[in-house]
Design an enzyme around this catalytic site. Structure first.
Site, PDB file in Angstrom:
ATOM      1  N   HIS A 382       0.789  -1.233   0.000  1.00  0.00           N
ATOM      2  CA  HIS A 382       0.000   0.000   0.000  1.00  0.00           C
ATOM      3  C   HIS A 382       0.819   1.280   0.000  1.00  0.00           C
ATOM      4  O   HIS A 382       0.248   2.362   0.161  1.00  0.00           O
ATOM      5  CB  HIS A 382      -0.931   0.042   1.213  1.00  0.00           C
ATOM      6  CG  HIS A 382      -2.034  -0.962   1.165  1.00  0.00           C
ATOM      7  ND1 HIS A 382      -3.273  -0.667   0.657  1.00  0.00           N
ATOM      8  CD2 HIS A 382      -2.073  -2.242   1.560  1.00  0.00           C
ATOM      9  CE1 HIS A 382      -4.045  -1.737   0.761  1.00  0.00           C
ATOM     10  NE2 HIS A 382      -3.337  -2.718   1.296  1.00  0.00           N
ATOM     11  N   LYS A 570      -8.426  14.062   4.096  1.00  0.00           N
ATOM     12  CA  LYS A 570      -7.552  12.880   4.140  1.00  0.00           C
ATOM     13  C   LYS A 570      -6.562  13.121   5.254  1.00  0.00           C
ATOM     14  O   LYS A 570      -6.532  14.223   5.823  1.00  0.00           O
ATOM     15  CB  LYS A 570      -6.811  12.719   2.809  1.00  0.00           C
ATOM     16  CG  LYS A 570      -6.164  14.023   2.298  1.00  0.00           C
ATOM     17  CD  LYS A 570      -5.462  13.840   0.970  1.00  0.00           C
ATOM     18  CE  LYS A 570      -6.399  13.892  -0.191  1.00  0.00           C
ATOM     19  NZ  LYS A 570      -6.280  12.768  -1.098  1.00  0.00           N
ATOM     20  N   ARG A 571      -5.742  12.103   5.583  1.00  0.00           N
ATOM     21  CA  ARG A 571      -4.726  12.337   6.593  1.00  0.00           C
ATOM     22  C   ARG A 571      -3.870  13.541   6.196  1.00  0.00           C
ATOM     23  O   ARG A 571      -3.679  13.821   5.012  1.00  0.00           O
ATOM     24  CB  ARG A 571      -3.837  11.102   6.743  1.00  0.00           C
ATOM     25  CG  ARG A 571      -4.513   9.975   7.492  1.00  0.00           C
ATOM     26  CD  ARG A 571      -4.854  10.364   8.909  1.00  0.00           C
ATOM     27  NE  ARG A 571      -3.681  10.367   9.736  1.00  0.00           N
ATOM     28  CZ  ARG A 571      -3.438   9.462  10.683  1.00  0.00           C
ATOM     29  NH1 ARG A 571      -4.298   8.503  10.936  1.00  0.00           N
ATOM     30  NH2 ARG A 571      -2.328   9.533  11.403  1.00  0.00           N
ATOM     31  N   LYS A 576       0.864  14.771   0.706  1.00  0.00           N
ATOM     32  CA  LYS A 576      -0.488  15.023   0.193  1.00  0.00           C
ATOM     33  C   LYS A 576      -0.693  16.516  -0.111  1.00  0.00           C
ATOM     34  O   LYS A 576      -1.640  16.905  -0.762  1.00  0.00           O
ATOM     35  CB  LYS A 576      -1.532  14.531   1.186  1.00  0.00           C
ATOM     36  CG  LYS A 576      -1.496  13.010   1.392  1.00  0.00           C
ATOM     37  CD  LYS A 576      -2.526  12.557   2.407  1.00  0.00           C
ATOM     38  CE  LYS A 576      -2.409  11.100   2.818  1.00  0.00           C
ATOM     39  NZ  LYS A 576      -3.063  10.154   1.894  1.00  0.00           N
ATOM     40  N   THR A 677      -8.469   6.697  -2.100  1.00  0.00           N
ATOM     41  CA  THR A 677      -9.829   6.168  -2.239  1.00  0.00           C
ATOM     42  C   THR A 677     -10.822   7.305  -2.020  1.00  0.00           C
ATOM     43  O   THR A 677     -11.934   7.262  -2.541  1.00  0.00           O
ATOM     44  CB  THR A 677     -10.096   5.034  -1.229  1.00  0.00           C
ATOM     45  OG1 THR A 677      -9.592   5.450   0.045  1.00  0.00           O
ATOM     46  CG2 THR A 677      -9.422   3.754  -1.642  1.00  0.00           C
ATOM     47  N   LYS A 681     -14.474   8.458  -3.814  1.00  0.00           N
ATOM     48  CA  LYS A 681     -15.711   8.785  -3.084  1.00  0.00           C
ATOM     49  C   LYS A 681     -16.237  10.148  -3.516  1.00  0.00           C
ATOM     50  O   LYS A 681     -17.448  10.351  -3.683  1.00  0.00           O
ATOM     51  CB  LYS A 681     -15.471   8.727  -1.572  1.00  0.00           C
ATOM     52  CG  LYS A 681     -15.131   7.321  -1.096  1.00  0.00           C
ATOM     53  CD  LYS A 681     -14.533   7.303   0.319  1.00  0.00           C
ATOM     54  CE  LYS A 681     -13.845   5.968   0.564  1.00  0.00           C
ATOM     55  NZ  LYS A 681     -12.928   6.011   1.720  1.00  0.00           N
TER      56      LYS A 681
HETATM   57  C1  NBG Z   1      -2.545   3.848   1.888  1.00  0.00           C
HETATM   58  C2  NBG Z   1      -2.135   4.720   0.710  1.00  0.00           C
HETATM   59  C3  NBG Z   1      -3.346   5.200  -0.075  1.00  0.00           C
HETATM   60  C4  NBG Z   1      -4.215   4.017  -0.440  1.00  0.00           C
HETATM   61  C5  NBG Z   1      -4.554   3.223   0.802  1.00  0.00           C
HETATM   62  C6  NBG Z   1      -5.368   1.998   0.491  1.00  0.00           C
HETATM   63  C7  NBG Z   1      -1.149   3.068   3.736  1.00  0.00           C
HETATM   64  C8  NBG Z   1       0.099   2.379   4.137  1.00  0.00           C
HETATM   65  N1  NBG Z   1      -1.354   3.263   2.440  1.00  0.00           N
HETATM   66  O1  NBG Z   1      -2.935   5.864  -1.226  1.00  0.00           O
HETATM   67  O2  NBG Z   1      -1.385   5.801   1.172  1.00  0.00           O
HETATM   68  O3  NBG Z   1      -5.398   4.449  -1.061  1.00  0.00           O
HETATM   69  O4  NBG Z   1      -3.380   2.792   1.438  1.00  0.00           O
HETATM   70  O5  NBG Z   1      -4.732   1.213  -0.461  1.00  0.00           O
HETATM   71  O6  NBG Z   1      -1.936   3.414   4.600  1.00  0.00           O
END
Ligand code: NBG
Length: 830
Positions: A382, A570-571, A576, A677, A681
């Site tokens: 991920h 988002k975080r 980002k 994701t 959404k």
């Molecule tokens: C996160 C990514 C995102 C991705 C999500 C789900 C982790 C390690 N990775 O870009 O930063 O959408 O995983 O796949 O949290």
């Protein structure tokens, strides 16, 4: 008498687990036809009395919520019993999803939707003198994840059930989930998330199941085999949450493990009067599942985290074997029956753990055990962020899991022999591929371990999977190209459209009929309405209504619903680039100050949590708050420009923001966001995207067409080239960007305090590791294009409709169908 049994002396060394002798499953009787259920309204009254000991009139809102939830749960469980029986008796290949995080969101609304009980529940709530919205609102959501990765696991559980695929999700039942975020004086303040304090009606504790997990100690190698003698044991007990499929009877479950002490009290200490020492071991054991590590995309590196990881995968695998044997099968069939998915590297210890269980407990030889392991596991990566690739110091692993380290060494030895045979004399390659990292303290490299044992390895968007093959796992992809694949992420349209945006859902249904909730490609049927004036008017009314709801929720006067709602949720992370967005907001403010027309009133909404130890991310939140405060106080610009920071981003909050957004900010430095994701959404809810060619943005733009996507910025290749050529942000700092940085430095957004944002400004001026400055001008230009389109509502609305019409590909049903076919080889139950 009970106490006599549980209070045992701790003196005798604990005995390691013996091979289980389990009964096989008797022929299952057909389930009795259950009596017809009472109406939901009657049932709630009954639950108030029988579950909550309350009589009508004295109950609280929470009691009402709980009573309704219990009634709904009964209905879920009826479906569940049938599914469980089918899985057990059909002996079908089943998905075992291993994830340290599940961000499932509030359950009541989603379950009512799935069961088609909304209308009945609404009427029932009324009889209690409440609205359904109030009861839904009363639910505390389980925040058992940090962000995208945990939410993805929850979407996947939803899709697995909806596609009738047999599956169990295993994870951790953290007593405290992701912290609650307050904003005080503009700063993030963390509060403990006490999600269980008012009860959790959705989970079922299984008292008959309990697995023993060992830690520490040593191993003994004898002629009969290897024995691990752990120094201490913890017991894992499961809590199950049903996950019902939409439009089908299939109901899977999420099994979350909680740690309890294997010994209640240290009797010796107790008898000596040292009560605290007597309970110490118990407290220590139970601390294991107390709290979720609040880090996003970076490892915590802490012993407790490693213990959590091992604890849940050990429980999960022991439980899988228990079920296998119960179903009349043998461990030799495990690889045929189970498709075990590693959601990132957090559950990777499942690999040596399975080897241990197969060899040390069930007596298989290495080759057979390894074959089964390789048949079972697949791994999803991920992130490519180097700091996020998990490694564990060797001394720690050795101390905590001596047997597993031996197994890892043996896997490594055999694996490196294979590499040597393929690439003779290539020592550099050998060092890169080894499961053990040298240099400083030696470490176990979890991504390498996961890759070596898995039959498939996938990234989460096409670009990310390609970069994974070309960079982080390049050597492995060269060795086993056939193992590497891509599955682009997806999101569930049930929660994120039907539930979160019922007005849009109804409008879509009125145009193309029902069915899109389970077959999202049907949304293409909306294309023909894209330029239909009547349909556009309805589309616009839905968006405006959603914006009004959000504005009211955020408080009177928070923003004017007709303004362009520009959202980045988002975080908070430098890659980002929330700060790129903020600097642009400052530039707009300056333009208004200079008498320029910015084209349309705009509200920027930010939401997201910063890891508590991530100072720069917290400073970015402070900057958003500071800009928000300054803009709101400016009588000349306040009607044109607003910056809002919505606290405590969560599934609940997200469900309010997505339906209201006009513009979705997906502006990460290219190559760094694995997929995203949230981008999907927003798209599903009719927002247009402004974004870089990063993660799934690339595919979103392909799907929707370049004309309906605001693209800007360097590509992943250009980012790499810039860095290689010695990037210096100074080259790009002039004009609006220079002014914006000067303003931040001057204290304009910190009530005159020049020191506050100094670290942020200095970093951007001198290092700018995420190329904010390099992309600023292109970003500002793309933002001008946004306003141009916004100024012609017909075109904007057409684009918004087209975005939704072409979003079918981003359903998690599509992702899960791909996993099922390409990776798991599992077939639907029905
Ligand atoms: C996160 C990514 C995102 C991705 C999500 C789900 C982790 C390690 N990775 O870009 O930063 O959408 O995983 O796949 O949290």
């Amino acid at each position: 008498m009970r106490t006599m049994r549980t209070i045992r002396t701790m003196r005798t060394p604990p005995t390691p687990p013996t091979p289980p002798t389990l009964p096989t499953l008797p022929t299952l009787p057909t389930l009795p036809t259950l009596p017809t259920l009472p109406t939901l309204a009657d049932d709630i009254l009954d639950k108030l009395t029988t579950e909550l000991a309350k009589f009508p009139g004295v109950e609280t809102k929470n009691d009402q919520y709980l009573a309704l939830a219990f009634a709904v749960r009964d209905r879920l469980l009826r479906r569940w019993a049938e599914s469980a029986k089918t899985i057990l008796t059909k002996q079908k290949r089943t998905v075992v999803y291993l994830s340290a995080e599940y961000l499932i969101g509030p359950q009541l609304g989603a379950n009512l939707l799935t069961l088609g009980l909304e209308v009945e529940a609404r009427a029932a709530a009324k009889t209690l003198g409440s609205t359904l919205e109030e009861l839904v609102e009363a639910e505390e959501e389980p925040g058992l994840g940090n962000g995208g990765l945990g939410r993805l696991a929850a979407c996947y559980m939803d899709s697995l059930a909806t596609l009738d695929l047999p599956a169990v999700g295993h994870g951790l039942r953290y007593e405290f989930g992701i912290f609650d975020q307050d904003i005080r004086d503009g700063w993030q303040v963390e509060r403990t998330d006490r999600w269980l304090r008012s009860g959790n009606p959705w989970e079922i504790r299984r008292y008959e199941i309990r697995h023993t997990v060992g830690f520490g100690g040593h191993t003994e190698h004898t002629a009969e085999g290897v024995r691990w003698i752990p120094e201490r044991f913890v017991e894992g007990v499961p809590y199950d949450t049903p996950v019902a499929g939409y439009g089908t009877q299939t109901t899977n479950f999420l099994r979350l493990w909680s740690a309890i002490a294997s010994e209640e009290l240290d009797l010796d200490a107790f008898q000596l009067g040292d009560y605290w020492r007597a309970v110490d071991a118990k407290i220590r054991s139970e601390n294991l599942t107390k709290v979720l590590y609040p880090n996003d995309s970076s490892p915590a590196g802490k012993q407790l985290r490693l213990e959590q990881q091992y604890f849940f995968v050990s429980c999960a695998l022991q439980d899988c074997i228990r079920l296998l044997l119960l179903g009349g099968m043998t461990v030799r069939q495990l690889g045929d029956i189970l498709a075990i998915q590693l959601n990132d590297t957090h559950p990777t210890l499942a690999i040596p753990e399975l080897m241990r269980l197969l060899m040390d407990i069930h007596g298989l030889g290495w080759d057979e055990a390894w074959k089964i392991t390789r048949q079972a596991f697949a791994y999803t990566n991920h992130t490519l962020l180097p700091e996020a690739l998990e490694t564990w110091p060797l001394p720690l692993v050795e101390r905590l899991l001596p047997r597993h380290l031996e197994l890892i060494f043996e896997i490594n030895r055999r694996f490196l022999d294979e590499v040597r045979a393929r690439f003779p004399g290539d020592d550099a390659r050998l060092a890169r591929m080894s499961l053990i990292g040298e240099g400083g303290t030696k470490q176990v490299r979890m991504a390498n371990l996961a890759t070596v044992a898995s039959h498939h390895i996938n990234g989460v968007a096409a670009l990310h999977s390609r970069l994974l093959r070309e960079t982080v796992l390049r050597d492995f992809a060269e060795m086993w190209p056939e193992r590497f694949t891509n599955v682009t992420n997806g999101v569930t349209p049930r929660r994120f459209v039907a539930l979160a945006n019922p007005k849009l859902g109804e409008l879509i249904t009125s145009a193309i009929g029902d069915g899109w909730q389970r077959d999202l490609d049907r949304l293409t049927g909306l294309e023909k309405f894209a330029n239909d004036a009547g349909f556009q008017a309805k589309w616009r009314a839905v968006k405006l209504a959603n914006k009004t709801t959000l504005a009211n929720h955020l408080g009177a006067g928070s923003f004017e619903p007709s303004a362009l709602l520009d959202a980045q949720c988002k975080r908070i992370h430098e890659y980002k680039r929330q700060h790129l967005n903020l600097l642009h907001a400052i530039a707009l403010w300056q333009r208004i100050g200079n008498g320029e027309d910015i084209g349309a009133p705009r509200t920027f909404v930010f939401a997201g949590k910063a890891a508590p130890a991530y100072w720069m991310a917290k400073l970015i939140i402070r900057l958003a708050a500071g800009i928000g405060e300054r803009l709101a106080a400016d009588p000349i610009t306040r009607d044109q420009l607003r910056v809002l920071f919505v606290p405590d981003f969560s599934v609940k909050v997200a469900q309010r923001i997505y339906p209201a957004a006009d513009l979705s900010e997906q502006i990460s430095t290219a190559g760094l966001e694995a997929s995203g994701t949230g981008n999907m959404k927003f798209m599903l809810n009719g927002a247009l995207t402004i974004g870089t060619l990063d993660g799934a943005n690339v595919e979103i733009r392909d799907a929707v067409g370049a004309d309906h996507f605001f693209l800007f910025g360097l590509t992943a290749e250009q980012v790499i080239a810039e860095k290689r050529d010695g990037y210096h942000p100074g080259r790009y700092i002039h004009g609006e960007l220079a002014n914006a940085l000067d303003l931040v430095a001057s204290g304009a957004f910190s009530r005159g305090d020049k020191a506050m944002f100094e670290p942020l400004v200095t970093d951007l001026r001198n290092r700018d590791p995420f190329l904010v400055c390099a992309d600023f001008e292109a970003y500002a230009a793309a933002q001008r294009a946004v306003v141009e389109l916004w100024k012609s509502p017909k075109q904007w609305l057409a684009s918004s409709i087209i975005n939704v019409a072409r979003s079918g590909r981003f359903s998690s049903d599509r992702s899960i169908a791909e996993y099922a076919k390409q990776i798991w080889n599992v077939a639907p139950l029905r």
